[in-house]
Design a protein around this motif. Structure first.
Motif, short mmCIF file in Angstrom:
data_model
loop_
_atom_site.label_atom_id
_atom_site.label_comp_id
_atom_site.label_asym_id
_atom_site.label_seq_id
_atom_site.Cartn_x
_atom_site.Cartn_y
_atom_site.Cartn_z
N LYS A 72 24.47 17.38 28.62
CA LYS A 72 23.39 16.75 29.55
C LYS A 72 22.91 15.66 29.02
N GLY A 73 23.04 15.28 27.84
CA GLY A 73 22.77 14.04 27.30
C GLY A 73 21.85 14.05 26.25
N ASP A 74 21.30 15.20 26.12
CA ASP A 74 20.15 15.40 24.72
C ASP A 74 20.76 14.85 23.55
N ARG A 75 20.02 13.91 23.03
CA ARG A 75 20.33 13.47 21.83
C ARG A 75 19.41 13.57 20.74
N SER A 76 18.22 14.04 21.33
CA SER A 76 16.75 13.40 20.57
C SER A 76 15.99 14.90 20.20
N SER A 77 16.31 15.93 20.83
CA SER A 77 15.72 17.16 20.61
C SER A 77 15.77 17.65 19.33
N PRO A 78 14.84 18.33 18.45
CA PRO A 78 15.12 18.88 17.18
C PRO A 78 16.24 19.57 17.19
N GLU A 79 16.58 20.36 18.17
CA GLU A 79 17.76 21.51 17.96
C GLU A 79 19.01 20.46 17.99
N ILE A 80 18.99 19.58 18.77
CA ILE A 80 20.36 18.62 18.82
C ILE A 80 20.25 17.85 17.65
N SER A 81 19.43 17.05 17.24
CA SER A 81 19.45 16.09 16.22
C SER A 81 19.54 16.62 15.02
N ARG A 82 19.51 17.87 14.87
CA ARG A 82 19.81 18.54 13.37
C ARG A 82 21.32 18.49 13.35
N TYR A 83 22.00 18.93 14.36
CA TYR A 83 23.62 18.69 14.33
C TYR A 83 24.08 17.41 14.08
N PHE A 84 23.26 16.33 14.55
CA PHE A 84 23.75 15.08 14.09
C PHE A 84 23.59 14.68 12.52
N GLU A 85 22.39 15.11 12.20
CA GLU A 85 22.04 15.16 10.69
C GLU A 85 23.15 15.95 9.94
N MET A 86 23.24 17.01 10.29
CA MET A 86 24.53 17.90 9.61
C MET A 86 25.59 17.15 9.39
N ALA A 87 26.30 16.52 10.53
CA ALA A 87 27.49 15.91 10.61
C ALA A 87 27.32 14.56 10.17
N GLY A 88 26.20 14.02 9.42
CA GLY A 88 26.11 12.88 8.91
C GLY A 88 26.07 11.64 10.00
N VAL A 89 25.86 11.95 11.28
CA VAL A 89 25.89 10.96 12.41
C VAL A 89 24.67 10.31 12.65
N PRO A 90 24.29 8.97 12.30
CA PRO A 90 22.94 8.48 12.55
C PRO A 90 22.66 8.37 14.21
N LEU A 91 21.48 8.74 14.27
CA LEU A 91 20.82 8.54 15.60
C LEU A 91 20.04 7.17 15.77
N GLY A 92 20.01 6.54 16.91
CA GLY A 92 19.31 5.45 17.19
C GLY A 92 19.81 4.28 17.67
N SER A 93 18.93 3.10 17.72
CA SER A 93 19.34 1.99 18.45
C SER A 93 20.69 1.30 18.15
N SER A 94 21.09 1.86 17.04
CA SER A 94 22.46 1.02 16.47
C SER A 94 23.56 1.46 17.07
N GLN A 95 23.50 2.63 18.12
CA GLN A 95 24.74 3.10 18.66
C GLN A 95 25.26 2.02 19.86
N ALA A 96 26.49 2.06 19.66
CA ALA A 96 27.23 0.97 20.74
C ALA A 96 27.24 1.90 21.95
N LYS A 97 27.24 1.21 23.37
CA LYS A 97 27.28 1.78 24.58
C LYS A 97 28.67 2.27 24.79
N ASP A 98 28.76 3.32 25.68
CA ASP A 98 30.23 3.96 25.90
C ASP A 98 30.93 2.63 26.58
N ARG A 99 31.99 2.77 26.31
CA ARG A 99 33.18 1.68 26.56
C ARG A 99 34.00 2.25 27.61
#
Length: 99
Positions: A72-99
């Motif tokens: 659904k697009g959740d990338r910021s809730s604690p439950e989701i962001s912990r998976y990004f952390e586990m995967a070593g994927v930074p979240l934040g404004s540096s992400q490029a927009k979908d092409r």
């Protein structure tokens, strides 16, 4: 991409793994990774499958609630962001927009 599911959106190159890389992480073959990609942890980019590393971890843990939130697009809730952390994927404004 499965209709309506936000898989690797917004696009972040650090989030993706190839079928081979995902298979090595999961201990499964590339064909299994292709089937899992079709089932909602990846999408085709430039004609090749790209697996979301965080979504792969959600799948491996059997966390369907987190996977549905990711779709659904959740990338910021604690439950989701912990998976990004586990995967070593930074979240934040540096992400490029979908092409």
């Amino acid at each position: 991409m499965i209709e309506g599911r936000k898989i690797i959106i917004p696009f972040n190159r650090q989030e993706i793994a190839s079928l081979k890389e995902a298979g090595e992480i999961a201990g499964r073959c590339a064909e299994t990774m292709r089937m899992w990609a079709e089932d909602g942890i990846g999408r085709k980019i430039g004609g090749k499958w790209a697996i979301s590393r965080p979504a792969l971890l959600m799948r491996l843990e059997g966390n369907t609630a987190a996977l549905k939130a990711y779709w659904k697009g959740d990338r910021s809730s604690p439950e989701i962001s912990r998976y990004f952390e586990m995967a070593g994927v930074p979240l934040g404004s540096s992400q490029a927009k979908d092409r």
